[in-house]
Design a protein around this motif. Sequence first.
Motif, PDB file in Angstrom:
ATOM      1  N   ILE A 423     -24.115  -7.815  33.967  1.00 49.44           N
ATOM      2  CA  ILE A 423     -23.390  -6.580  34.288  1.00 49.44           C
ATOM      3  C   ILE A 423     -24.310  -5.368  34.124  1.00 49.44           C
ATOM      4  N   ARG A 424     -25.026  -5.346  33.054  1.00 57.37           N
ATOM      5  CA  ARG A 424     -25.926  -4.211  32.793  1.00 57.37           C
ATOM      6  C   ARG A 424     -27.020  -4.158  33.879  1.00 57.37           C
ATOM      7  N   LYS A 425     -27.555  -5.304  34.254  1.00 58.00           N
ATOM      8  CA  LYS A 425     -28.603  -5.337  35.276  1.00 58.00           C
ATOM      9  C   LYS A 425     -28.056  -4.791  36.601  1.00 58.00           C
ATOM     10  N   HIS A 426     -26.869  -5.245  36.925  1.00 53.62           N
ATOM     11  CA  HIS A 426     -26.240  -4.799  38.164  1.00 53.62           C
ATOM     12  C   HIS A 426     -26.019  -3.277  38.141  1.00 53.62           C
ATOM     13  N   LEU A 427     -25.510  -2.779  37.021  1.00 50.39           N
ATOM     14  CA  LEU A 427     -25.243  -1.337  36.883  1.00 50.39           C
ATOM     15  C   LEU A 427     -26.506  -0.515  37.111  1.00 50.39           C
ATOM     16  N   ILE A 428     -27.593  -0.952  36.486  1.00 53.22           N
ATOM     17  CA  ILE A 428     -28.873  -0.241  36.591  1.00 53.22           C
ATOM     18  C   ILE A 428     -29.335  -0.171  38.033  1.00 53.22           C
ATOM     19  N   GLN A 429     -29.279  -1.322  38.702  1.00 54.96           N
ATOM     20  CA  GLN A 429     -29.848  -1.370  40.047  1.00 54.96           C
ATOM     21  C   GLN A 429     -28.968  -0.650  41.050  1.00 54.96           C
ATOM     22  N   GLU A 430     -27.691  -0.607  40.761  1.00 58.19           N
ATOM     23  CA  GLU A 430     -26.754   0.100  41.620  1.00 58.19           C
ATOM     24  C   GLU A 430     -26.927   1.613  41.453  1.00 58.19           C
ATOM     25  N   GLY A 431     -27.294   2.036  40.254  1.00 62.84           N
ATOM     26  CA  GLY A 431     -27.636   3.427  40.019  1.00 62.84           C
ATOM     27  C   GLY A 431     -26.486   4.381  39.770  1.00 62.84           C
ATOM     28  N   LYS A 432     -25.248   3.865  39.768  1.00 60.19           N
ATOM     29  CA  LYS A 432     -24.109   4.776  39.575  1.00 60.19           C
ATOM     30  C   LYS A 432     -23.976   5.241  38.130  1.00 60.19           C
ATOM     31  N   PHE A 433     -24.212   4.312  37.208  1.00 60.33           N
ATOM     32  CA  PHE A 433     -24.141   4.636  35.779  1.00 60.33           C
ATOM     33  C   PHE A 433     -25.435   4.199  35.132  1.00 60.33           C
ATOM     34  N   TYR A 434     -25.847   4.896  34.096  1.00 63.61           N
ATOM     35  CA  TYR A 434     -26.970   4.384  33.321  1.00 63.61           C
ATOM     36  C   TYR A 434     -26.531   4.134  31.893  1.00 63.61           C
ATOM     37  N   ILE A 435     -26.449   2.855  31.539  1.00 57.67           N
ATOM     38  CA  ILE A 435     -26.169   2.474  30.150  1.00 57.67           C
ATOM     39  C   ILE A 435     -27.237   1.458  29.743  1.00 57.67           C
ATOM     40  N   VAL A 436     -27.330   1.142  28.459  1.00 57.44           N
ATOM     41  CA  VAL A 436     -28.344   0.179  28.028  1.00 57.44           C
ATOM     42  C   VAL A 436     -27.668  -1.014  27.364  1.00 57.44           C
ATOM     43  N   GLN A 437     -28.439  -1.909  26.818  1.00 63.39           N
ATOM     44  CA  GLN A 437     -27.832  -3.032  26.103  1.00 63.39           C
ATOM     45  C   GLN A 437     -28.580  -3.270  24.816  1.00 63.39           C
ATOM     46  N   THR A 438     -27.929  -3.930  23.897  1.00 60.86           N
ATOM     47  CA  THR A 438     -28.574  -4.217  22.618  1.00 60.86           C
ATOM     48  C   THR A 438     -28.107  -5.571  22.115  1.00 60.86           C
ATOM     49  N   MET A 439     -28.924  -6.170  21.286  1.00 62.42           N
ATOM     50  CA  MET A 439     -28.591  -7.478  20.722  1.00 62.42           C
ATOM     51  C   MET A 439     -28.202  -7.274  19.270  1.00 62.42           C
ATOM     52  N   ILE A 440     -26.998  -7.675  18.911  1.00 65.51           N
ATOM     53  CA  ILE A 440     -26.585  -7.594  17.505  1.00 65.51           C
ATOM     54  C   ILE A 440     -26.239  -9.000  17.045  1.00 65.51           C
ATOM     55  N   GLU A 441     -26.979  -9.487  16.112  1.00 65.75           N
ATOM     56  CA  GLU A 441     -26.783 -10.853  15.600  1.00 65.75           C
ATOM     57  C   GLU A 441     -26.553 -11.856  16.725  1.00 65.75           C
ATOM     58  N   GLU A 442     -27.470 -11.875  17.641  1.00 66.37           N
ATOM     59  CA  GLU A 442     -27.471 -12.825  18.761  1.00 66.37           C
ATOM     60  C   GLU A 442     -26.354 -12.641  19.775  1.00 66.37           C
ATOM     61  N   THR A 443     -25.685 -11.519  19.701  1.00 77.20           N
ATOM     62  CA  THR A 443     -24.681 -11.212  20.717  1.00 77.20           C
ATOM     63  C   THR A 443     -25.160 -10.002  21.519  1.00 77.20           C
ATOM     64  N   ILE A 444     -25.099 -10.120  22.826  1.00 83.10           N
ATOM     65  CA  ILE A 444     -25.517  -9.001  23.675  1.00 83.10           C
ATOM     66  C   ILE A 444     -24.344  -8.037  23.865  1.00 83.10           C
ATOM     67  N   TYR A 445     -24.598  -6.789  23.568  1.00 79.91           N
ATOM     68  CA  TYR A 445     -23.592  -5.744  23.787  1.00 79.91           C
ATOM     69  C   TYR A 445     -24.120  -4.717  24.782  1.00 79.91           C
ATOM     70  N   LEU A 446     -23.204  -4.138  25.512  1.00 80.95           N
ATOM     71  CA  LEU A 446     -23.529  -2.969  26.317  1.00 80.95           C
ATOM     72  C   LEU A 446     -23.505  -1.784  25.352  1.00 80.95           C
ATOM     73  N   ARG A 447     -24.361  -0.821  25.626  1.00 79.68           N
ATOM     74  CA  ARG A 447     -24.464   0.272  24.655  1.00 79.68           C
ATOM     75  C   ARG A 447     -24.530   1.609  25.372  1.00 79.68           C
ATOM     76  N   VAL A 448     -23.715   2.546  24.909  1.00 77.76           N
ATOM     77  CA  VAL A 448     -23.814   3.909  25.436  1.00 77.76           C
ATOM     78  C   VAL A 448     -24.184   4.875  24.313  1.00 77.76           C
ATOM     79  N   SER A 449     -25.011   5.861  24.664  1.00 76.19           N
ATOM     80  CA  SER A 449     -25.179   7.048  23.827  1.00 76.19           C
ATOM     81  C   SER A 449     -24.612   8.169  24.679  1.00 76.19           C
ATOM     82  N   LEU A 450     -23.536   8.765  24.231  1.00 76.98           N
ATOM     83  CA  LEU A 450     -22.879   9.796  25.046  1.00 76.98           C
ATOM     84  C   LEU A 450     -23.576  11.125  24.781  1.00 76.98           C
ATOM     85  N   MET A 451     -24.582  11.385  25.607  1.00 76.49           N
ATOM     86  CA  MET A 451     -25.485  12.510  25.370  1.00 76.49           C
ATOM     87  C   MET A 451     -25.097  13.739  26.167  1.00 76.49           C
ATOM     88  N   ASN A 452     -24.105  13.598  27.021  1.00 76.67           N
ATOM     89  CA  ASN A 452     -23.851  14.633  28.001  1.00 76.67           C
ATOM     90  C   ASN A 452     -22.454  15.200  27.812  1.00 76.67           C
TER      91      ASN A 452
END
Length: 473
Positions: A423-452
């Motif tokens: 999902i994150r890869k698709h989002l990035i390449q589509e370019g509509k939203f920019y979010i990142v991902q992080t690994m917490i104890e072997e679980t991949i999470y989507l991650r936002v920093s609401l900077m705006n």
Amino acid sequence: MTKLHQAFSHDDFRKKGHQLIDQVADYLEAVNAPNEMPVLPWRDPQVAYDDWNKNLLKENKPADFYKKVIQTSIHLHHPKYMGHQVAPPLPDAILSGILVSTLKNGSGLYEMSPLAAPMEKTIIEFFNKYIGYDEEASGFLTSGGTLANLTALLTARQVKGYGDIWNEGNPEKQLAVMVSDQAHYCVDRAVRIMGFGEAGIVKIPTNDKFQVDVSKLEETYNNAIAEGKTIFAIVGNACSTSVGAYDDLEAIGTFAQKHNLWFHADGAHGGAAIFSKKYKNTVQGIEHADSIIIDGHKMMMTAGLITALIYKNGKNSYRTFHQKAHYLWENSEAEWFNLTKRTFECTKFTNVIELYSMIQNYGVEIFDQYVTMTYDLAKSFAMMLKAHPDFEIAHEPESNILCFRIFEKGKSKTELNQLNAAIRKHLIQEGKFYIVQTMIEETIYLRVSLMNTFTTTTILEELMEEILKINVL
Ligand SMILES: *Cc1c(COP(=O)(O)O)cnc(C)c1O
């Protein structure tokens, strides 16, 4: 006239400059019409390289070049930018940046910039007031949190590290720093740079909120001592990078005092909460820290790379690089106005102008509002995610950082990880939203920093819809 003389022409500068300011203003307008422009114009790295490489020696009108630079960049001012924790620069800071670049006063030596050190001292004292430090405290601005953390730990090593390490090298002992497993990777890197190796980091376990587990401090310390290590410092996160968790700085301060450790507070991201009336409780106890860092480019909206490094006892800041460089300063007394005595950098730009101008024009309220609004928004987003059966959050947000994932019953851990990463890869390449991902104890999470502060709950709803849409593809 030579090309070089032509290039210094103030008339050319005026013409191009007006054009550029107009283009930047148009850009700031366009970027807020969220459906018009992708937040990240994704290109394969090789494609982007071929393009730039092919065009290097081609003639181009400045306006076209500026336009292309803007178009091929990621857009921090875009309300759908919610990726890494870099703040969209305040327009006021962008303008100060022109002055910084024009004057290019190197703030290392007073005579190379008669405004820098006095202005920095003023700004550091402004920080001190909100931290709760007294007049013994002092510090300076340096280039980024990574360098600031290293500098603070170098000071800690010299002050608490058993001997004059700057001149004589590391002692026979295995020196080590205690820090939670949630620390930014640059803390680990700083420790290795100092020559302590992997053994130089003693990890403190975290609790279910990803904060230092205060009940494990003594045990962790005693185990390290039993292994023959000598702990000289402890780092508290304010807040951590991955999930934005604030450690209990009060408890860490008490612990540090008991064991005579240097207490460093890494407030690169979340230290700016000192300015928020609503959220300053998150950094309670920060005034006990021997050193604190706060990034300007993260939660204070500067354009330039600025990190405040402040010492509770300002005298310690002169001990970091205790070397003799007489050509730079005539005597070895503490000269607050010659910053190279205390900073890593030799040439250092006067980015301080940005902070000074912001405070002068908008007061502390601008930082209060920025922190408070973005932290509030993360809380709203967490509630929206919790109310939806297909999402789960990794933690309650303590800052403007939030980790979450799409969750479907019946799917294995691996399947869920693959799904969220896809999902994150698709989002990035589509370019509509920019979010990142992080690994917490072997679980991949989507991650936002609401900077705006132009990101709204409506836009966050759109993000959720977009993720669900990708999921059925
Ligand atoms: C971002 C961050 C850093 C590194 O700061 P830079 O300015 O990117 O070098 C260090 N610590 C924490 C907690 C951070 O969030």
